[in-house]
Design an enzyme around this catalytic site. Structure first.
Site, PDB file in Angstrom:
ATOM      1  CE1 TYR A   9      -3.374  -2.815   0.464  1.00 44.65           C
ATOM      2  CE2 TYR A   9      -2.516  -3.114   2.688  1.00 44.65           C
ATOM      3  CZ  TYR A   9      -3.320  -3.529   1.645  1.00 44.65           C
ATOM      4  OH  TYR A   9      -4.079  -4.660   1.779  1.00 44.65           O
ATOM      5  CE1 TYR A 137      -8.866  -5.146   1.330  1.00 47.91           C
ATOM      6  CE2 TYR A 137      -8.990  -6.225   3.466  1.00 47.91           C
ATOM      7  CZ  TYR A 137      -8.309  -5.947   2.303  1.00 47.91           C
ATOM      8  OH  TYR A 137      -7.055  -6.473   2.110  1.00 47.91           O
ATOM      9  CG  ASP A 240     -14.305 -11.269   6.128  1.00 44.90           C
ATOM     10  OD1 ASP A 240     -13.567 -11.627   7.069  1.00 44.90           O
ATOM     11  OD2 ASP A 240     -13.897 -10.576   5.178  1.00 44.90           O
ATOM     12  CE  LYS A 269      -7.070  -8.489   9.540  1.00 47.94           C
ATOM     13  NZ  LYS A 269      -5.720  -8.170   9.098  1.00 47.94           N
TER      14      LYS A 269
END
Length: 425
Positions: A9, A137, A240, A269
């Site tokens: 990014y 996202y 998600d 995560k």
């Protein structure tokens, strides 16, 4: 000497040299300059136990002495079997089957493939497209890019390359909204389903917290309504929970706020406390049993090399044990109290001309601004206060480690508020 590392990014022409991290302890990491910085972003939201947690390190070391890796194709091992059983135990009732992979994005790819094949095996091959939400996202792999917000998301350059899916408006009613206040959002979702349900196989959503899409916080009533609509239109519901799982919203999983069981749930995560990359895609009996059959097409053809890695499974087991034994949900509730007191309830902050909104949910808080330019320099300012922050777009946020002491939490919120005070001078 310039590092050959290509950073994510980053704009290569304007990026500045990245600080070099040489160690970490608790909620802080240390730079080669000697600086010790509070990590307000939890290293992309995964280091829930902080750095150098002794039990997690010991778990990795002990497993390394026994078995570092073996493929899960045709084989199994105790850490994978144990972790699967534990995930079935702690997730919403009915998610009884666990498919491992190595990252959240891949876990979502697995979920989408499961949904498409599920409908194919049931004689409905036309139901091969996804429905997702604006401001969503779900990852940076090709399949995931196709279900990220096509307008405000970061992947519009690839529009011609990606498969086309359907999008519903992002929910607008906040976390505390009533069912009546959520109804307009559900009506919009129903409209898309009525028009396209014959080709939609699954509805994907980040429940309650659309993280990278702007930290939008939505109502449990939306989850309940979405569950009802999916049942009505024969569509699988995929949660998600890569970012929301393991306490981030104040419950073990965001689904728990609504007492909803999705057909498929994706975790990553916080799964390993951030110590190793790993992911899990869980499915109900309904989904899993559709794959039981005689044809070659009943096999689920997916197999990441590092799925079920013993080291990752072992540290995930220890991470979950620490979470439960040390009452992390209680810790998160206390952190939420600090975030609300220091940010949400600060009338001066909310009244600042640059600020559009301030909100918090669980161990997450965000200051949303009207113009992204007003956050330029915020990260550098925070560093002078001993805090590592990474603003993105119009959002200055914190997702701290759950072990962050309250004084350190106030130091983080102080740096966030201090940026706006510094702009008044």
């Amino acid at each position: 000497m310039t590092s050959p590392v290509w950073h994510p990014y980053s704009h290569l022409k304007t990026q500045t040299p990245s600080p070099k991290v040489v160690g970490g302890d608790g909620p802080r990491f240390t730079l080669d300059t000697g600086e010790s910085l509070l990590d307000a972003t939890c290293s992309w939201w995964c280091m829930i136990h902080g750095y150098r947690h002794p039990r997690l390190i010991e778990a990795i070391q002990r497993q390394a002495d026994e078995l570092c890796h073996v493929m899960l194709g045709g084989l199994t091992h105790e850490p994978a079997d144990r972790l699967a059983r534990e995930l079935v135990r702690v997730t919403p009732e009915g998610l009884n089957h666990v498919f491992f992979s190595d990252s959240g994005s891949v876990g979502m790819e697995v979920a989408m493939k499961m949904a498409v094949q599920y409908h194919y095996l049931r004689g409905k091959p036309a139901k091969h497209r996804m429905l997702t939400l604006m401001k969503a996202y779900h990852g940076d792999t090709a399949g995931c890019m196709a279900v990220c917000d096509p307008e405000e998301g970061m992947h519009s350059l690839f529009a011609g390359f990606l498969p086309q899916h359907h999008f519903a408006p992002a929910p607008t009613a906040g976390f505390d909204a009533t069912r009546e206040e959520v109804q307009a959002d559900l009506d919009a979702l129903r409209g898309v389903l009525e028009a396209h349900h014959e080709e939609i196989g699954a509805l994907l959503m980040e429940p309650l917290l659309q993280a990278a899409g702007g930290l939008n916080m939505t109502s449990p009533h939306y989850l309940r309504g979405a569950r009802e609509l999916c049942d009505e239109f024969d569509i699988l519901l995929i949660f998600d929970e890569v970012a929301t799982g393991f306490g981030r919203t104040g419950r073990m999983f965001a689904a728990n706020h609504a007492d909803v069981t999705p057909d498929i749930m994706v975790l990553s995560k916080g799964l390993t406390g951030g110590y190793l990359g790993h992911a899990a895609t869980l499915a109900t009996d309904r989904v899993h049993d559709a794959f039981i059959g005689d044809s070659a097409l009943h096999a689920f053809m997916h197999g990441p090399t590092f799925m079920g890695n013993p080291l990752a499974c072992r540290v995930a087991l220890e991470s979950l044990a620490v979470f439960e034994e040390d009452d992390y949900l209680g810790r998160i509730e206390a952190l939420n109290g600090v975030l609300r007191e220091e940010l949400v309830d600060d009338e001066a902050l909310r009244a600042h001309p640059d600020v559009a909104d301030v909100r918090a949910l669980g161990a997450t808080a965000v200051i949303e601004v009207h113009d992204a330019d007003s956050l330029r320099g915020a990260a550098d300012f925070a560093r002078t206060q001993g805090v590592w922050l990474r603003a993105f777009g119009r959002w200055l946020y914190t997702m701290p480690a759950y072990i962050t002491p309250h004084d350190d939490m106030r130091r983080i919120t102080g740096a966030m508020k201090g940026w706006f005070l510094s702009r008044e001078r």
